[in-house]
Scaffold this motif. Structure first.
Motif, PDB file in Angstrom:
ATOM      1  N   ALA A 169      43.916  42.308  53.555  1.00 44.04           N
ATOM      2  CA  ALA A 169      43.084  41.679  52.528  1.00 44.04           C
ATOM      3  C   ALA A 169      41.609  41.726  52.902  1.00 44.04           C
ATOM      4  O   ALA A 169      40.762  42.040  52.061  1.00 44.04           O
ATOM      5  CB  ALA A 169      43.523  40.229  52.323  1.00 44.04           C
TER       6      ALA A 169
ATOM      7  N   LEU B 276      39.211  43.964  50.576  1.00 49.44           N
ATOM      8  CA  LEU B 276      38.204  43.297  49.746  1.00 49.44           C
ATOM      9  C   LEU B 276      36.784  43.638  50.191  1.00 49.44           C
ATOM     10  O   LEU B 276      35.909  43.849  49.350  1.00 49.44           O
ATOM     11  CB  LEU B 276      38.437  41.784  49.742  1.00 49.44           C
TER      12      LEU B 276
ATOM     13  N   VAL C 240      44.088  40.775  44.621  1.00 48.93           N
ATOM     14  CA  VAL C 240      44.361  39.363  44.919  1.00 48.93           C
ATOM     15  C   VAL C 240      45.798  39.007  44.547  1.00 48.93           C
ATOM     16  O   VAL C 240      46.498  38.322  45.308  1.00 48.93           O
ATOM     17  CB  VAL C 240      43.341  38.447  44.210  1.00 48.93           C
TER      18      VAL C 240
ATOM     19  N   GLU D 160      46.176  47.146  40.634  1.00 51.47           N
ATOM     20  CA  GLU D 160      45.317  47.678  41.694  1.00 51.47           C
ATOM     21  C   GLU D 160      45.343  49.204  41.699  1.00 51.47           C
ATOM     22  O   GLU D 160      44.307  49.864  41.787  1.00 51.47           O
ATOM     23  CB  GLU D 160      45.797  47.132  43.032  1.00 51.47           C
TER      24      GLU D 160
ATOM     25  N   TYR E 121      48.459  37.876  47.317  1.00 49.70           N
ATOM     26  CA  TYR E 121      49.053  36.546  47.180  1.00 49.70           C
ATOM     27  C   TYR E 121      50.581  36.628  47.218  1.00 49.70           C
ATOM     28  O   TYR E 121      51.235  35.853  47.916  1.00 49.70           O
ATOM     29  CB  TYR E 121      48.586  35.896  45.877  1.00 49.70           C
TER      30      TYR E 121
ATOM     31  N   ILE F 251      39.930  43.994  41.677  1.00 48.23           N
ATOM     32  CA  ILE F 251      39.958  42.872  42.615  1.00 48.23           C
ATOM     33  C   ILE F 251      41.051  41.888  42.215  1.00 48.23           C
ATOM     34  O   ILE F 251      41.768  41.357  43.070  1.00 48.23           O
ATOM     35  CB  ILE F 251      38.580  42.195  42.705  1.00 48.23           C
ATOM     36  N   LEU F 252      41.224  41.666  40.907  1.00 56.47           N
ATOM     37  CA  LEU F 252      42.312  40.789  40.443  1.00 56.47           C
ATOM     38  C   LEU F 252      43.661  41.355  40.879  1.00 56.47           C
ATOM     39  O   LEU F 252      44.524  40.610  41.360  1.00 56.47           O
ATOM     40  CB  LEU F 252      42.256  40.650  38.916  1.00 56.47           C
TER      41      LEU F 252
END
Length: 184
Positions: free
Chosen positions: A68, A72, A42, A8, A46, A38-39
Motif C-alpha cells: 500500500a 500509493l 484502497v 485498479e 482494505y 486510488i479508490l
C-alpha cells in the motif's frame, strides 16, 4: 477485494492509454481517472488487509501495508508528474539545460520503480492468500508477479505482471462468500 482490483486494473490501463494520446488541457480527465484508480487501490488493500487480520497472519499484513505504501506513493508521484508536466519541463530545462528530457525520464523511472517494488509485495501476499484458501491461481499469480518484477528490465516482466494481475482478478472471483480458513 474483487471490485477494488478490477477498478485498479482498468483505470491504470485507461490512464496509460490516455497518456499516450496526450489530451491537451484535459487535466480533469487525468485527475478523475487517477482518483478512481486510488479508490480501486484502497478497496483492494482494505479487502486483503481485513483478510490478513481474519487469518491473523502478520507477514501477510506487513506485505499488504508495504504494498500500500509503495503503490500509493508511486501513484501520487505519477499523478504529480502528469499534472505538472509543463511546469516540471520548464523548471528542469532551466536547472539542467539540454538534459531536461533525461531528468524527466529519471522522474518517470523513479515512479515506475515504486510501482515495481509494490508488485513484489503483491506477489508475496497473493502467495500468502493461497496458503489459506488453497486456490492454486493465487500461488501462480504471486509467482508470476514476482518473476515479472525480476524480469522487468528486459520488458518481459511487464507482460508477466499484466498476466498476473488479470489472473488475480479471476482468483479473487473464485473466493466464496464465506471462507473456511485452512490454518497452516
Amino acid at each position: 477485494m474483487l471490485w477494488g482490483i478490477i477498478i485498479e486494473f482498468l483505470t491504470g490501463g485507461v490512464g496509460r492509454a490516455l497518456e499516450k494520446i496526450k489530451f491537451e488541457g484535459d487535466t480533469i480527465v487525468f485527475l478523475s481517472l487517477f482518483l478512481l484508480g486510488i479508490l480501486g487501490i484502497v478497496m483492494h488493500i482494505y479487502g486483503v488487509y481485513k483478510f490478513s487480520i481474519k487469518v491473523n497472519d502478520t507477514k501477510m499484513k506487513t506485505n499488504v501495508v508495504i504494498y500500500a505504501i509503495f503503490r500509493l506513493i508511486g501513484f501520487l508521484f505519477m499523478l504529480f508528474i502528469f499534472m505538472f508536466y509543463e511546469v516540471l519541463r520548464i523548471a528542469l530545462a532551466d536547472a539542467v539545460g539540454d538534459f531536461y528530457l533525461l531528468a524527466l525520464f529519471g522522474l518517470l523511472a523513479l515512479g515506475i520503480i515504486l510501482f515495481v517494488i509494490s508488485y513484489y509485495f503483491m506477489g508475496e501476499y497473493l502467495i500468502g492468500i493461497y496458503q489459506y484458501t488453497s486456490i492454486k491461481l493465487f500461488e501462480e499469480c504471486g509467482r508470476f508477479m514476482k518473476w515479472g518484477v525480476f524480469t522487468i528490465v528486459i520488458l518481459i516482466g511487464a507482460l508477466l505482471i499484466a498476466i498476473s494481475y488479470l489472473g488475480s482478478i479471476f482468483a479473487f472471483a473464485k473466493l466464496p462468500n464465506t471462507l473456511d480458513i485452512k490454518q497452516t
